[in-house]
Design a protein around this motif. Sequence first.
Motif, PDB file in Angstrom:
ATOM      1  N   LEU A 404      34.028  80.513  49.572  1.00 36.99           N
ATOM      2  CA  LEU A 404      33.619  79.606  48.497  1.00 36.99           C
ATOM      3  C   LEU A 404      34.789  78.829  47.907  1.00 36.99           C
ATOM      4  CD1 LEU A 404      31.077  81.882  46.588  1.00 36.99           C
ATOM      5  CD2 LEU A 404      30.560  79.872  47.964  1.00 36.99           C
ATOM      6  N   ALA A 442      30.499  76.507  42.399  1.00 39.35           N
ATOM      7  CA  ALA A 442      29.978  77.234  43.562  1.00 39.35           C
ATOM      8  C   ALA A 442      28.553  77.715  43.334  1.00 39.35           C
ATOM      9  CB  ALA A 442      30.884  78.429  43.883  1.00 39.35           C
ATOM     10  N   HIS A 445      25.361  76.853  45.322  1.00 42.27           N
ATOM     11  CA  HIS A 445      25.019  77.451  46.605  1.00 42.27           C
ATOM     12  C   HIS A 445      24.184  78.714  46.471  1.00 42.27           C
ATOM     13  CE1 HIS A 445      27.788  74.606  48.370  1.00 42.27           C
ATOM     14  NE2 HIS A 445      28.776  75.063  47.630  1.00 42.27           N
ATOM     15  N   ALA A 453      27.963  82.430  49.465  1.00 47.16           N
ATOM     16  CA  ALA A 453      28.831  82.359  50.640  1.00 47.16           C
ATOM     17  C   ALA A 453      28.010  82.085  51.893  1.00 47.16           C
ATOM     18  CB  ALA A 453      29.622  83.657  50.792  1.00 47.16           C
TER      19      ALA A 453
END
Length: 733
Positions: A404, A442, A445, A453
């Motif tokens: 990440l 991040a 995601h 991840a």
Amino acid sequence: MGAVFVGVRHHSPACARLVAATIEAQRPAYVLVEGPADFNGRLDELLLGHELPVALFSYSDEHASWSPFCDYSPEWVAITGARRCGAQVRFIDLPAWHEAFHAVGNRYADAELRYAEVVERLCREFAVDNVDVLWDHLFEGAAEPEGLAEYFDLLRGTVDADEGDSAREEYMARWVRAAVRAAGDRPVVVVTGGFHTAALKAKLDGDAEWPEVPERDRGASYLVPYSHARLDAFTGYQSGMPSPGYYQQVWETGARRAADWLVESVATRLRRRGQPVSTADLIAARTQAGALARLRGHEHPARTDVLDGLTSALISEDLSQPPPWTRRGTLRPGAHPALVEMVAALRGDKVGRLHPDTPAPPLVEAVRELLRTHELDREGEVALDLTDARALTRSRVLHRLRVLRIPGFERTSGPAEGAEPRLDERWTLTPVEGRLTALIEAAEHGATLEEAAGAVLTRRSRHAGLEQLAAVLFDAVLCGISTLSGHVEEALNEGVRETGDLAALGHVLSGVIGLWRHDRLFGVQQDPLLGAVIDTGTARVLWLVEGLHGGPAPADPHRLRAMAATRDAVRHAKAVLSLDAADVTGVATRVSDDGQAPPDLRGAALGLAWALGAKPDVRKVRGVEALGDWLAGLFAVAREEVLASQDLVGVLDELVSAMTEEEFLVALPALRLAFSYFPPGEREAIATAVLAHRGVAGSAGDVTRLQVDPVVVAEAMAVEKRVDAVLAKGGLA
């Protein structure tokens, strides 16, 4: 009263002052600001008491964008000024995830490229380098930015709005009409980019109902800490204004004091780097800046006046590249130290901080809890034994953070793709200012570390080539993520089946075999899809090498890697191969006897057959051309077999000894590559065998531990030969 429009250039202190003065004078009922309307219900979050700069980060499927605010952003001044005077604040633009923004990473990036022609004409007329210098000349240094509306009208009059701009302007106009109706006899101040102002003024007639805010299926918006470095156009960020540190000083102290600050800041930075900057240099810089300001008609030295003065006073030699403020670009490697420090001073070092009560996405707390639980929320070195279950879990947490790109977690050693396995890892943990920002960003995601991840790796795999797919698979294994492995392995299998790139195939095959062989360490458990990749890849390597022809060429380590991977496939994954060892040996023997095949491939093929049990005919070595390249191939695949064959070592010694000096010098680079496949201990064993073959007593260690680079020795031999030839020609030999 109606609407009072203030067209602005984003991140402009002059425009921010104009907005503040307009709100103070008008005392409006509403202040409407170009910003994402879906954040209106959370505007209080912006005013919790953050240290600016901060940004509003919004994301949805496949798209993310930022709306940054610093102290002198006109939008920020509009929000805070409205709250002070009791006006209601509304963001009136479409949400950042809307399709109108699909090509936009920064909502407040000015779009000068769309009206480049008129900007270039204005720059020529005012004899300035670019739009930033033009803006400073016309507005930033003036007490009152007169002519601002005319400037924006001129820009807009030269281009047509695209579909995204038209949709945004229609939506913002609906907010303006509704606010004017609701305000009654009180004014409404509208703060938008100057490019949109004329269009909004033309849309005041029509429906006056408050518009609905579009909804999205997936995504969210959060505040993130920002920094001057991320805002700066000179570091590649299309912010609309470069040099945020300098404009922060303009906002706080005015243009005259900002000029003095810039000179002092550059001098201080240069002196810290050990660069000589005298008092006379600073006097010269200030004098030159003042003269340039008067010549250019500026009341106080503007940004480029000061920079040009500093350049003149501090740099006497020719520059290898033009200063970035003359072309609005980033500094390239090798820039003069004074230029580097000027850009750094202009940029500033301010870093934003969010108020502790600022909402954050679930991923942030999830990661904090994982770091606490696994004792990774500290500074220092971490050593992990990957055969230990707890250490393996900690490793997976760290690898997910690495995937990440969360800063502060650096792996210094550990298992590598396609290499012999390591059973330990070492990491360096470092507190980093930007970690919170990276974690919030991040969160687009996924809500958990594993989910986020996995989503990043899946995204990487969608448009990846063969080698990139192998790297994604290896990262997925290190992260302990199995949800995407099937997709990646299937794509790998298809790519392996169709590729004609032997080097890429060798890279993939060696990496997948490494995972297959060490399944207990990585938890792959000899996955059948991995087996399919190995089977397909091995057959493809053999098919490609049997048809590869060409004259002598330097040995190619990449295709030799493919041959070594084929050897390992037969040795360690025989159960999944549709070919048996005899089939592989047959292909290898045919290639090794093929006079049209490249020498390194012929050597590798002989090594492959030898490694799989076929006894080589040592006598064939005597007829080999390009011996160094041939040996590189042989040693890459059959290193252990060569060490065990005293006969072959003797033949090789005779062949090398029979070379002329010229032949040896030509072959030396390939010979060095060939013997680089042996570690020092094995090279010493070969030297011992050579001494025994010659019947010479002595230490092999002394032979292999030269204090001088062999290339230097070879060059000296060549020089001596040329000297001898000259002496002989002159009768002096």
